[in-house]
Each structure stands twice: as structure tokens, then as C-alpha cells.
Design a protein around this motif. Structure first.
Motif, PDB file in Angstrom:
ATOM      1  N   GLN A   1      10.410  29.033  -5.810  1.00 21.30           N
ATOM      2  CA  GLN A   1      10.679  27.472  -5.101  1.00 21.30           C
ATOM      3  C   GLN A   1      11.645  27.452  -4.277  1.00 21.30           C
ATOM      4  N   GLY A   2      13.097  27.967  -5.224  1.00 20.55           N
ATOM      5  CA  GLY A   2      14.020  27.379  -4.194  1.00 20.55           C
ATOM      6  C   GLY A   2      14.825  25.972  -5.084  1.00 20.55           C
ATOM      7  N   VAL A   3      14.328  25.965  -5.624  1.00 19.42           N
ATOM      8  CA  VAL A   3      14.515  24.421  -6.491  1.00 19.42           C
ATOM      9  C   VAL A   3      16.038  24.823  -7.297  1.00 19.42           C
ATOM     10  N   PRO A   4      17.452  24.578  -6.566  1.00 15.70           N
ATOM     11  CA  PRO A   4      18.341  24.627  -7.181  1.00 15.70           C
ATOM     12  C   PRO A   4      18.278  23.849  -8.906  1.00 15.70           C
ATOM     13  N   LEU A   5      18.699  25.064 -10.014  1.00 12.97           N
ATOM     14  CA  LEU A   5      18.830  24.772 -11.101  1.00 12.97           C
ATOM     15  C   LEU A   5      19.299  23.102 -10.777  1.00 12.97           C
ATOM     16  N   ASP A   6      20.598  22.240 -10.909  1.00 12.42           N
ATOM     17  CA  ASP A   6      21.397  21.022 -10.945  1.00 12.42           C
ATOM     18  C   ASP A   6      20.016  20.023 -10.673  1.00 12.42           C
ATOM     19  N   SER A   7      19.152  20.201  -9.404  1.00 15.87           N
ATOM     20  CA  SER A   7      18.041  19.297  -9.252  1.00 15.87           C
ATOM     21  C   SER A   7      17.144  19.625 -10.674  1.00 15.87           C
ATOM     22  N   LEU A   8      16.887  20.738 -10.878  1.00 19.46           N
ATOM     23  CA  LEU A   8      16.011  20.885 -12.591  1.00 19.46           C
ATOM     24  C   LEU A   8      16.046  20.345 -13.295  1.00 19.46           C
ATOM     25  N   LEU A   9      17.454  20.151 -13.349  1.00 18.68           N
ATOM     26  CA  LEU A   9      18.158  19.176 -14.686  1.00 18.68           C
ATOM     27  C   LEU A   9      18.381  18.066 -14.884  1.00 18.68           C
ATOM     28  N   ARG A  10      18.224  17.766 -13.278  1.00 16.03           N
ATOM     29  CA  ARG A  10      18.349  16.124 -13.335  1.00 16.03           C
ATOM     30  C   ARG A  10      16.905  15.552 -13.061  1.00 16.03           C
ATOM     31  N   MET A  11      15.553  16.480 -12.627  1.00 15.09           N
ATOM     32  CA  MET A  11      14.424  15.760 -12.721  1.00 15.09           C
ATOM     33  C   MET A  11      14.345  15.295 -15.252  1.00 15.09           C
ATOM     34  N   TYR A  12      14.645  16.856 -15.388  1.00 12.08           N
ATOM     35  CA  TYR A  12      14.276  16.220 -16.984  1.00 12.08           C
ATOM     36  C   TYR A  12      15.298  14.954 -17.164  1.00 12.08           C
ATOM     37  N   ARG A  13      16.487  15.287 -17.128  1.00 12.19           N
ATOM     38  CA  ARG A  13      16.965  13.351 -17.075  1.00 12.19           C
ATOM     39  C   ARG A  13      16.256  12.044 -16.530  1.00 12.19           C
ATOM     40  N   LEU A  14      15.678  12.216 -16.014  1.00  9.05           N
ATOM     41  CA  LEU A  14      14.724  11.227 -15.623  1.00  9.05           C
ATOM     42  C   LEU A  14      13.928  10.905 -15.947  1.00  9.05           C
ATOM     43  N   ALA A  15      12.994  12.051 -16.311  1.00 14.31           N
ATOM     44  CA  ALA A  15      12.033  11.926 -17.062  1.00 14.31           C
ATOM     45  C   ALA A  15      12.576  11.289 -18.402  1.00 14.31           C
ATOM     46  N   GLY A  16      14.007  11.967 -18.950  1.00 18.90           N
ATOM     47  CA  GLY A  16      14.570  11.001 -20.409  1.00 18.90           C
ATOM     48  C   GLY A  16      14.502   9.674 -20.156  1.00 18.90           C
ATOM     49  N   GLN A  17      14.684   9.367 -19.636  1.00 13.84           N
ATOM     50  CA  GLN A  17      15.102   7.555 -18.988  1.00 13.84           C
ATOM     51  C   GLN A  17      14.160   7.313 -18.790  1.00 13.84           C
ATOM     52  N   VAL A  18      12.794   8.239 -17.934  1.00 14.24           N
ATOM     53  CA  VAL A  18      11.751   6.871 -17.312  1.00 14.24           C
ATOM     54  C   VAL A  18      11.153   7.300 -19.264  1.00 14.24           C
ATOM     55  N   THR A  19      11.156   8.393 -20.145  1.00 12.56           N
ATOM     56  CA  THR A  19      10.349   7.974 -21.429  1.00 12.56           C
ATOM     57  C   THR A  19      10.614   7.240 -22.252  1.00 12.56           C
ATOM     58  N   TRP A  20      11.907   6.720 -22.356  1.00 11.22           N
ATOM     59  CA  TRP A  20      12.566   6.261 -23.355  1.00 11.22           C
ATOM     60  C   TRP A  20      12.719   5.074 -23.064  1.00 11.22           C
ATOM     61  N   SER A  21      12.662   4.273 -21.671  1.00 13.99           N
ATOM     62  CA  SER A  21      12.376   2.849 -20.426  1.00 13.99           C
ATOM     63  C   SER A  21      10.615   2.771 -21.399  1.00 13.99           C
ATOM     64  N   ALA A  22      10.349   3.739 -21.155  1.00 17.00           N
ATOM     65  CA  ALA A  22       8.665   2.648 -21.876  1.00 17.00           C
ATOM     66  C   ALA A  22       8.515   2.198 -22.877  1.00 17.00           C
ATOM     67  N   ILE A  23       9.167   3.358 -24.282  1.00 17.54           N
ATOM     68  CA  ILE A  23       8.071   3.217 -25.255  1.00 17.54           C
ATOM     69  C   ILE A  23       9.713   1.720 -25.101  1.00 17.54           C
ATOM     70  N   VAL A  24      11.082   2.115 -25.189  1.00 19.50           N
ATOM     71  CA  VAL A  24      11.648   0.153 -25.060  1.00 19.50           C
ATOM     72  C   VAL A  24      11.005  -0.790 -25.028  1.00 19.50           C
ATOM     73  N   GLU A  25       9.969  -0.186 -23.794  1.00 22.18           N
ATOM     74  CA  GLU A  25       9.390  -2.254 -22.649  1.00 22.18           C
ATOM     75  C   GLU A  25       8.084  -2.276 -24.096  1.00 22.18           C
ATOM     76  N   HIS A  26       7.533  -0.841 -24.202  1.00 25.38           N
ATOM     77  CA  HIS A  26       5.748  -1.176 -24.609  1.00 25.38           C
ATOM     78  C   HIS A  26       6.483  -1.776 -26.652  1.00 25.38           C
ATOM     79  N   MET A  27       7.368  -1.305 -27.094  1.00 22.44           N
ATOM     80  CA  MET A  27       8.164  -1.554 -28.494  1.00 22.44           C
ATOM     81  C   MET A  27       8.183  -2.988 -28.594  1.00 22.44           C
ATOM     82  N   GLU A  28       9.321  -3.559 -27.547  1.00 25.13           N
ATOM     83  CA  GLU A  28       9.652  -4.832 -27.346  1.00 25.13           C
ATOM     84  C   GLU A  28       8.690  -5.621 -27.604  1.00 25.13           C
ATOM     85  N   ARG A  29       7.266  -5.314 -26.321  1.00 21.76           N
ATOM     86  CA  ARG A  29       6.025  -6.667 -26.265  1.00 21.76           C
ATOM     87  C   ARG A  29       5.107  -6.196 -27.164  1.00 21.76           C
ATOM     88  N   GLU A  30       5.002  -5.672 -27.574  1.00 24.23           N
ATOM     89  CA  GLU A  30       3.639  -5.007 -28.973  1.00 24.23           C
ATOM     90  C   GLU A  30       4.348  -5.018 -30.656  1.00 24.23           C
TER      91      GLU A  30
END
Length: 399
Positions: A91-120
Motif C-alpha cells: 500500500q506504500g506505507v513507509p517503514l517508519d510509519s509502520l514501526l511507529r504504529m507498533y510502538r503506539l500499540a505497545g504504549q496503548v496495551t501497556w497503559s491499559a494493563i497498568v490501569e486495569h491492575m491498579e484498579r482491580e
């Protein structure tokens, strides 16, 4: 200190508890990741349709969370990562954009895990700190797989880059590009979808081949993308702020044959029309050149080329008797009429150009009026004769 095996089991159980909970929030996590990815990367938005992006992100997050619940040998998320890396490369997505998406995925997932454990399960936060390296290691594995597959696919794409450029240009010029292809062409060719464009068609002299001429990628302030067609070359011209006058001035230094120049259009989706008009303009050139024909300066001639039956009727009605004369007499009168019109009806100026006496011109004009049944003192008759004369020029050039 706890033995590593106990620590590992604590980490696994903590992560599995969080993963099961987050699977129930899948749409919410997907929305957040898609929003953050698209909000900071316009290239990603241009290359990947929103619906496709949302669905693939949801599946990727689901598989990533499910991988926490599976044995390492069963990580289907890596298979999905490889497939998506290949898809994004196509599709022509630059590699930098693709890797940025994985970094964001890590941030979103980790933040959600931390929030859940803090609460529950706040008592498990200490274990969660030790789990961080496991989460980011999983993200790194996905990034490495994506990078490897993307790089391989990129090499394949680069190997076919010229073919892809040609295919995109053909789709734009032939009018077969839908909205998605126009968007892909804009990204691949580094051109704006909306902008000032023109199309130029060029036919070089028969004794020269297209590969004998170095076709420039730029003329003055304009950018040109060339495509070879049977018998001629076509250039898509990104004008920027340049005018057609400036483009034609630059073309005059290049064109040794004939060229047609379209009017300015305001988007890639209008290149089919511009191509057709440039081709028609080039057809008004009746010899080998050099000559550059702008459509906006050849409208009557283009109309006659486009309507051959009407043109034939006009020629026969206006000049039929004159054309029936013997060739020498016919050519003399046609030349006189053409010169008289070019001199704005001045017999004296026409005589100067044709190296004859003024009275000779006047006599020839009277004879033309008798043969055609038109008066060169009436504007409407002058229009008929001018158009008919232009048609004769075009028809003689096509024979």
C-alpha cells in the motif's frame, strides 16, 4: 529472593489476568490505537482506508492479547504481523510509519494493563513491574518480524517500481483510476491529488527514436512524468505556479517534432480529459514541426478534427468549386485567401508578402468570392471561409 521459575509464573499469571480483561475492551482499545496512529501520520491515512485500518488493528490487538494466553510456540500474532507488513508495504506505507504504529500499540496495551491492575489488583503491581520487559519483548518481536517482511517486500516492489509507475500513469491517463488508485498514485508518484496539472503529447521526427532524446524530469519550475505510447510520448506536468506560456517556452527548447498541450486541470482525476485534449491539439500540427499546439489556441481546428462529417460538409459548401480547379490555379487562390486573411484584409500587405501587384490580389479576391459565393466583406462569410481553409490545411496534412 524468589526463584526465577516462581517469578516467571507470577508474571505469566498477572499478564494472563490482565489480557483476559482487556479482550473484553477490544473495541475501545482499537479505537484508541487507530485514532493515535491516524492522528499523527497523514501518510498512513492516505495509504490505508479507515475501515481496513480499524479491522486489521482490532485483529492485531486481539491476537497480541491472545498470545499472552498461549504457549510461545503458538504465537499466531507473528503470522498476522508478517501478513500485515507485506500488505502495508504494497500500500506504500513507509517503514517508519509502520514501526511507529507498533510502538503506539505497545504504549496503548501497556497503559491499559497498568490501569486495569491498579484498579482491580493493586497488590500485583510489584509483579507487573517485572512483567513490563515481557510485554515490550513481545512488541519488539512483532516489530522485528514486520521490519524483516517489509524489507523483503520493499525490495520486490522496488524491482518493479518503474512498472508500477507506468501502470499508475496509464490508469490516470486512460481514465481507469478509481478514487483508491488516484490516492495511491498521488502517494507513489509524490504528487498532490488536487493541484495544477497539464498533459503534453510529443511526437518526435520519424528519423529519431524516443531513446535518442533525453526526456527531462523537470522544465523550469515544472515537474514532468513521462510515459511512452505508440508513436509518441506523453508527459504529466505538475505545473505548480508555472503558466502554460512558461511551459511552452521551455518545451520549445526540447521539441524537435510536434507537441500538443492541454489546458490546465485541477486534479489527477482529470488527467484523462487533459490527455485527450492534448492529443487532439497535437493532431492540428500537419507537418513534422517543430511546432507546439496549445488546445486553447486551436479550438476551431480541434472542433473540426472532432467532427469530420460536419467539417467535410463545411469545406464542400464553402470551397467546393475552388477546390475543383486545376492544382496550380487552386493552390494560388488558396494561398491568396490565406495571406489576405492573415493580413486582416489588406490587399497591399498581402501583395507585399506574395511579391505581386495590389491589383492582382484584388482580382484574385473577387474570383474567390465568385467561386465560393461568399463575400469577404461580410464577417459571417469570412468565418466560413476561414474555418474551411483551416479544414483544408488539416485534411491535406493527414493525407
Amino acid at each position: 529472593m524468589r526463584p526465577p521459575t516462581v517469578v516467571d509464573e507470577d508474571v505469566r499469571q498477572t499478564l494472563r489476568t490482565a489480557a483476559r480483561a482487556l479482550l473484553g475492551r477490544l473495541p475501545e482499545l482499537t479505537d484508541e490505537l487507530v485514532s493515535r496512529t491516524r492522528g499523527g501520520d497523514m501518510v498512513y491515512c492516505a495509504c490505508v482506508p479507515y475501515d481496513e485500518h480499524w479491522k486489521s488493528t482490532q485483529e492485531g490487538v486481539r491476537l497480541g492479547l491472545t498470545a499472552i494466553l498461549q504457549k510461545p510456540s503458538e504465537r499466531r500474532d507473528l503470522v498476522f504481523t508478517a501478513a500485515m507488513a507485506q500488505r502495508r508495504g504494497e500500500q506504500g506505507v513507509p517503514l517508519d510509519s509502520l514501526l511507529r504504529m507498533y510502538r503506539l500499540a505497545g504504549q496503548v496495551t501497556w497503559s491499559a494493563i497498568v490501569e486495569h491492575m491498579e484498579r482491580e489488583r493493586p497488590e500485583r503491581l510489584a509483579v507487573l513491574v517485572r512483567a513490563a520487559s515481557h510485554v515490550w519483548h513481545a512488541i519488539d518481536r512483532q516489530s522485528m518480524v514486520a521490519c524483516d517482511i517489509y524489507s523483503r517486500r520493499e525490495q520486490e516492489i522496488l524491482g518493479r517500481s518503474q512498472e508500477r509507475v507506468n501502470a499508475l500513469l496509464d490508469a490516470l491517463l486512460d481514465g481507469t483510476a478509481d478514487t483508491g488508485i488516484v490516492r495511491a498514485a498521488a502517494a507513489a508518484l509524490d504528487l498532490p491529488e488536487r493541484g495544477r496539472y497539464a498533459v503534453v503529447t510529443v511526437r518526435f521526427p520519424r528519423f529519431r527514436h524516443h531513446h535518442d532524446v533525453r526526456l527531462p524530469a523537470a522544465l523550469g519550475a515544472t515537474r514532468l512524468l513521462w510515459r511512452m505510447r505508440p508513436g509518441h510520448e506523453v508527459a504529466v506536468v505538475a505545473l505548480g505556479q508555472a503558466t502554460l506560456d512558461e511551459l511552452c517556452q521551455e518545451l520549445s527548447l526540447l521539441v524537435s517534432g510536434v507537441a500538443g498541450v492541454s489546458p490546465v486541470v485541477d486534479g489527477l482525476d482529470q488527467l484523462r480529459t487533459a490527455h485527450d485534449l492534448a492529443s487532439l491539439a497535437m493532431r492540428t500540427c500537419v507537418d513534422g514541426g517543430p511546432e507546439i499546439a496549445r488546445l486553447d489556441e486551436r479550438v476551431p481546428a480541434v472542433l473540426m478534427i472532432s467532427q469530420p462529417d460536419v467539417t467535410g460538409h463545411l469545406v464542400e459548401g464553402a470551397l467546393g468549386r475552388l477546390l475543383a480547379l486545376d492544382p496550380a490555379d487552386r493552390d494560388t487562390l488558396l494561398t491568396t485567401l490565406e495571406t489576405w486573411l492573415a493580413c486582416d484584409g489588406s490587399a497591399a500587405r498581402a501583395a507585399g508578402r506574395l511579391f505581386c501587384h495590389r491589383n492582382t490580389i484584388i482580382n484574385r479576391v473577387r474570383r474567390i468570392e465568385q467561386l465560393t459565393g461568399r463575400s469577404l466583406a461580410r464577417p459571417r462569410d469570412i468565418v466560413d471561409l476561414s474555418l474551411a481553409l483551416e479544414a483544408v490545411r488539416l485534411l491535406s496534412g493527414e493525407r
